[in-house]
Scaffold this motif. Structure first.
Motif, mmCIF file in Angstrom:
data_model
loop_
_atom_site.group_PDB
_atom_site.id
_atom_site.type_symbol
_atom_site.label_atom_id
_atom_site.label_comp_id
_atom_site.label_asym_id
_atom_site.label_seq_id
_atom_site.Cartn_x
_atom_site.Cartn_y
_atom_site.Cartn_z
ATOM 1 N N GLY A 121 -19.160 11.647 50.620
ATOM 2 C CA GLY A 121 -19.079 10.208 50.406
ATOM 3 C C GLY A 121 -18.784 9.827 48.963
ATOM 4 N N GLU B 87 -17.292 4.088 45.228
ATOM 5 C CA GLU B 87 -17.819 4.598 46.497
ATOM 6 C C GLU B 87 -19.006 3.757 46.981
ATOM 7 O OE1 GLU B 87 -17.760 6.891 43.827
ATOM 8 O OE2 GLU B 87 -16.176 8.308 44.386
ATOM 9 N N ILE B 173 -1.163 36.930 28.720
ATOM 10 C CA ILE B 173 -1.882 35.960 27.880
ATOM 11 C C ILE B 173 -1.104 34.646 27.811
ATOM 12 C CG2 ILE B 173 -2.558 35.503 25.480
ATOM 13 C CD1 ILE B 173 -3.513 38.340 25.306
ATOM 14 N N VAL B 174 0.205 34.783 27.681
ATOM 15 C CA VAL B 174 1.031 33.572 27.627
ATOM 16 C C VAL B 174 0.927 32.798 28.941
ATOM 17 C CG1 VAL B 174 3.397 32.704 27.436
ATOM 18 C CG2 VAL B 174 2.608 34.542 25.921
ATOM 19 N N ALA B 176 -1.538 32.845 30.996
ATOM 20 C CA ALA B 176 -2.888 32.274 31.084
ATOM 21 C C ALA B 176 -2.939 30.959 30.317
ATOM 22 C CB ALA B 176 -3.917 33.260 30.535
ATOM 23 N N LEU B 177 -2.324 30.975 29.130
ATOM 24 C CA LEU B 177 -2.339 29.778 28.296
ATOM 25 C C LEU B 177 -1.535 28.653 28.945
ATOM 26 C CD1 LEU B 177 -3.589 28.885 25.722
ATOM 27 C CD2 LEU B 177 -1.560 29.575 24.484
ATOM 28 N N GLN B 178 -0.417 29.037 29.550
ATOM 29 C CA GLN B 178 0.377 28.018 30.242
ATOM 30 C C GLN B 178 -0.418 27.402 31.389
ATOM 31 O OE1 GLN B 178 3.844 30.349 31.005
ATOM 32 N NE2 GLN B 178 4.977 29.519 29.254
ATOM 33 N N ILE B 180 -3.627 26.968 31.426
ATOM 34 C CA ILE B 180 -4.575 26.004 30.852
ATOM 35 C C ILE B 180 -3.859 24.687 30.544
ATOM 36 C CG2 ILE B 180 -6.142 25.525 28.933
ATOM 37 C CD1 ILE B 180 -6.268 28.529 28.446
ATOM 38 N N LEU B 181 -2.668 24.824 29.941
ATOM 39 C CA LEU B 181 -1.934 23.616 29.543
ATOM 40 C C LEU B 181 -1.580 22.779 30.757
ATOM 41 C CD1 LEU B 181 0.396 25.148 26.816
ATOM 42 C CD2 LEU B 181 -1.661 23.777 26.496
ATOM 43 N N ARG B 183 -3.197 22.688 33.556
ATOM 44 C CA ARG B 183 -4.424 22.058 34.051
ATOM 45 C C ARG B 183 -4.801 20.855 33.194
ATOM 46 N NH1 ARG B 183 -7.194 26.860 34.483
ATOM 47 N NH2 ARG B 183 -8.740 26.196 32.995
ATOM 48 N N ASP B 185 -2.916 19.035 31.551
ATOM 49 C CA ASP B 185 -1.954 17.987 31.864
ATOM 50 C C ASP B 185 -2.366 17.229 33.120
ATOM 51 O OD1 ASP B 185 0.235 17.096 30.585
ATOM 52 O OD2 ASP B 185 1.644 17.957 32.040
ATOM 53 N N LEU B 187 -5.254 17.108 34.393
ATOM 54 C CA LEU B 187 -6.527 16.453 34.164
ATOM 55 C C LEU B 187 -6.308 15.100 33.512
ATOM 56 C CD1 LEU B 187 -9.344 17.464 34.820
ATOM 57 C CD2 LEU B 187 -9.669 17.897 32.394
ATOM 58 N N SER B 188 -5.361 15.058 32.541
ATOM 59 C CA SER B 188 -5.163 13.795 31.831
ATOM 60 C C SER B 188 -4.540 12.761 32.774
ATOM 61 C CB SER B 188 -4.306 14.006 30.590
ATOM 62 O OG SER B 188 -3.058 14.537 30.947
ATOM 63 N N HIS B 190 -5.115 12.733 35.901
ATOM 64 C CA HIS B 190 -6.207 12.412 36.810
ATOM 65 C C HIS B 190 -7.073 11.300 36.235
ATOM 66 C CE1 HIS B 190 -8.525 13.289 40.297
ATOM 67 N NE2 HIS B 190 -9.638 13.368 39.593
ATOM 68 N N LYS B 194 -8.055 7.677 37.765
ATOM 69 C CA LYS B 194 -9.459 7.450 38.078
ATOM 70 C C LYS B 194 -10.057 6.263 37.328
ATOM 71 C CE LYS B 194 -12.668 9.822 39.476
ATOM 72 N NZ LYS B 194 -13.843 10.688 39.568
ATOM 73 N N ARG B 228 -9.066 3.901 49.733
ATOM 74 C CA ARG B 228 -10.069 2.986 50.238
ATOM 75 C C ARG B 228 -10.817 2.210 49.152
ATOM 76 N NH1 ARG B 228 -13.498 5.496 54.960
ATOM 77 N NH2 ARG B 228 -13.685 7.268 53.568
ATOM 78 N N GLU C 100 -7.572 33.728 29.857
ATOM 79 C CA GLU C 100 -7.492 32.404 29.241
ATOM 80 C C GLU C 100 -8.335 32.341 27.977
ATOM 81 O OE1 GLU C 100 -6.728 29.782 33.297
ATOM 82 O OE2 GLU C 100 -8.416 29.293 32.005
ATOM 83 N N ALA C 103 -6.599 34.114 25.237
ATOM 84 C CA ALA C 103 -5.435 33.325 24.839
ATOM 85 C C ALA C 103 -5.843 32.199 23.894
ATOM 86 C CB ALA C 103 -4.747 32.749 26.086
ATOM 87 N N LEU C 180 1.368 19.184 23.037
ATOM 88 C CA LEU C 180 0.078 18.680 23.467
ATOM 89 C C LEU C 180 -0.812 18.364 22.270
ATOM 90 C CD1 LEU C 180 -0.887 20.669 26.617
ATOM 91 C CD2 LEU C 180 -1.146 18.219 26.296
#
Lengths: 188, 271, 188
Positions: A121, B87, B173-174, B176-178, B180-181, B183, B185, B187-188, B190, B194, B228, C100, C103, C180
């Motif tokens: 919910g 909600e 590693i690259v 992995a970093l991409q 994160i970036l 995500r 992005d 998130l922002s 989102h 919201k 809703r 990560e 990195a 960024l």
């Protein structure tokens, strides 16, 4: 002692050594794979060795326990308060929101984020899903064929390992839903 | 549908019109109000609390009583200027809908199955939520790693073999970093979607729309992409405007589309 | 069984649990310090418990062994070749979370654990940091002058060597990252 018994005794010691030395739980298959291919014991023999080891440790402070991804030696739960004194760091505590989310995934899998939101919910934060993915408690297992093709989440073996469970069937039983029997007359 | 009874205090949610005293049958101590949003996991959790606190049978909850308590609760939270999650408003609208449906006379031949009973749907959701809530508590009590379970470890340094270390390419590693970036992005984005929906802002928006076009179809005031919560906020805004006599809701004939019209142009300027 | 024997039996189980739970050898003194001060067993009693445990494991695949810094359970010499097979077989794989973390340390150094958590959006486990420290890919380089004085992590020369880089400047530039950073999305 017959040759057969001797062999079984030796196998038991090897299995014991492997299970103690391994960083993660080991399945029968993984244990079998350690042996040279032509000389590998049958899984049944490995299982017998494991059963026998379990008996040996009955009165000890540790036990051989089966979790989802295999067998591991662990300190018995009644020793937890003593062992906790060794560790300075407090164990992580999980929020109700996180526990409810993982419970929904565990009991209703596969589920989408929308399914979780429907039951709770409230909206489910990206942070929460990320935390669960990061801990490897859940993984994406396909996408639902609805608009937006949302990810379907399922729990992993690591989740069961963490909660000391061998399978999803070992999860605490969900209570039965009481049948709805609303009288025809709708009292206010 | 639109004749929401007067005693439902929608007003307090919007403009925080002060109450003279706290409602007497409110079961939450007033001093606890400032932590309520953290205490409850959502509207279902709050409703369950209200029901369980009074030892009511979940299968036969007195909708009127629970609705009133719920409304009082969220109006006070609104009054304390806490950001009330959409909600909670959505649930308020649902309760109001159930209540108004119960007030309507029903046709005799219409023997409804459980699925059509609006209470049945709510009760089913409450039951399902409570089931998960209990399951989550049971899960929390299972022995687990890091708290109750410690893996027995032994020393293996006598084993001469060099344990192979994980092999990593710099490319890993690259990547992995991409990850994160990407995500970060998402998130922002989102966060933008919201942004809390405000009834007051929506009232202003609707009045602006009506400035351009003095009469609008009811359905045009809803943005379905908002989901809703967005629909509820728009609905509440229309009700508020109607209550403040800034707009008029009309219907040409039974079952035709509703339309919204500016009632008093002069007054509208002041919103 | 006399009360005394029962107590000694319980003490033995606690010592056994502690030695299995600890990552490093434990001396009599360290074992004694685990108990509440007023209730601590005497060292002699702890030594007795240890002697008794040693006997219990005589025919097992592991043994309780004394090294300079104390007592530890270790795999028996005759099992070493089997354990070696296990290790050869299982090269570990680093998780996405660990990659990560390295990195972020590589590109944003020096960083605190908090910085890493903020960028990743999820908490960072001690295990991950320990793995990287163990591997000698990162090291602590001073502390940040903020409350709690958190450790600042930087990469090491070994890290550069492993990836065949002469200096940090040889790492591929991540334009997205820069973009960024300019947008102020991340606390860099």
């Amino acid at each position: 002692m017959s040759e057969n018994q001797q062999e079984q005794g030796e196998l038991k010691r090897i299995i014991e050594a492997l299970l103690f030395a391994s960083d993660s739980p080991m399945s029968l298959q993984q244990l079998q794979a350690v042996f040279p291919e032509l000389d590998a014991p049958r899984k049944q023999a490995i299982q017998q060795a494991i059963d026998s080891i379990c008996l040996d440790y009955q009165s000890s402070a540790i036990e051989l326990h089966q979790v989802a991804s295999g067998w591991r030696f662990q300190v018995k739960v009644d020793m937890a308060s003593w062992v906790a004194r060794l560790f300075i760091q407090k164990p992580p505590k999980y929020s109700r929101a996180l526990l409810e989310t993982i419970a929904i995934i565990a009991y209703q899998q596969p589920v989408t984020r929308g399914d979780i939101e429907e039951i709770r919910g409230v909206s489910v934060s990206t942070y929460m899903i990320d935390t669960l993915l990061d801990r490897e408690w859940v993984k994406v297992d396909g996408h639902k064929e609805t608009p937006g093709r949302p990810a379907l989440y399922v729990t992993t073996k690591q989740f069961l390992d963490y909660f000391n469970l061998a399978s999803l069937d070992d999860m605490p039983a969900l209570q039965e839903l009481e049948a709805l029997a609303i009288a025809g007359e709708m009292a206010i | 549908m639109l004749s929401i009874p007067e005693e439902i205090p929608f007003r307090a949610i919007v403009d925080g019109k002060p109450y003279q005293e706290l409602p007497k049958d409110l079961y939450i101590p007033p001093e606890a109000l400032d932590v309520v949003l953290e205490t409850f996991e959502g509207p279902l959790d709050l409703l369950l609390y209200l029901i369980r606190k009074q030892n009511l049978d979940i299968l036969n909850i007195p909708i009127l009583q629970i609705t009133q308590q719920y409304m009082q609760y969220i109006s006070i939270v609104g009054e304390l200027k806490l950001e009330l999650a959409a909600e909670y408003l959505l649930m308020a609208a649902l309760l109001a809908e159930i209540k108004s449906r119960l007030l309507l006379p029903r046709k005799a031949e219409q023997i409804e199955g459980d699925e059509d009973d609006p209470r049945a749907v709510l009760i089913r959701r409450l039951q399902e939520y409570e089931r998960i809530k209990n399951a989550a508590e049971a899960l929390d009590e299972l022995p687990r790693l890091e708290r109750d379970i410690v893996v027995a470890t032994i020393d293996t340094s006598i084993v001469k073999v060099q344990r192979p270390k994980a092999e990593v390419q710099f490319q890993d590693i690259v990547f992995a970093l991409q990850g994160i970036l990407k995500r970060a992005d998402q998130l922002s984005h989102h966060v933008i979607t919201k942004e809390p929906l405000s009834v007051k802002d929506r009232m202003n928006q609707i009045m602006k729309q009506l400035d351009v076009q003095p009469s609008l179809l009811f359905k045009m005031l809803f943005t379905y992409e908002e989901g809703r919560p967005g629909v509820v906020v728009a609905f509440l805004a229309i009700l508020e405007l109607s209550k403040a006599e800034l707009v008029e809701i009309t219907q040409a004939e039974p079952f035709s589309e509703l339309s919204i019209r500016v009632k008093n142009k002069a007054k509208a300027e002041r919103v």
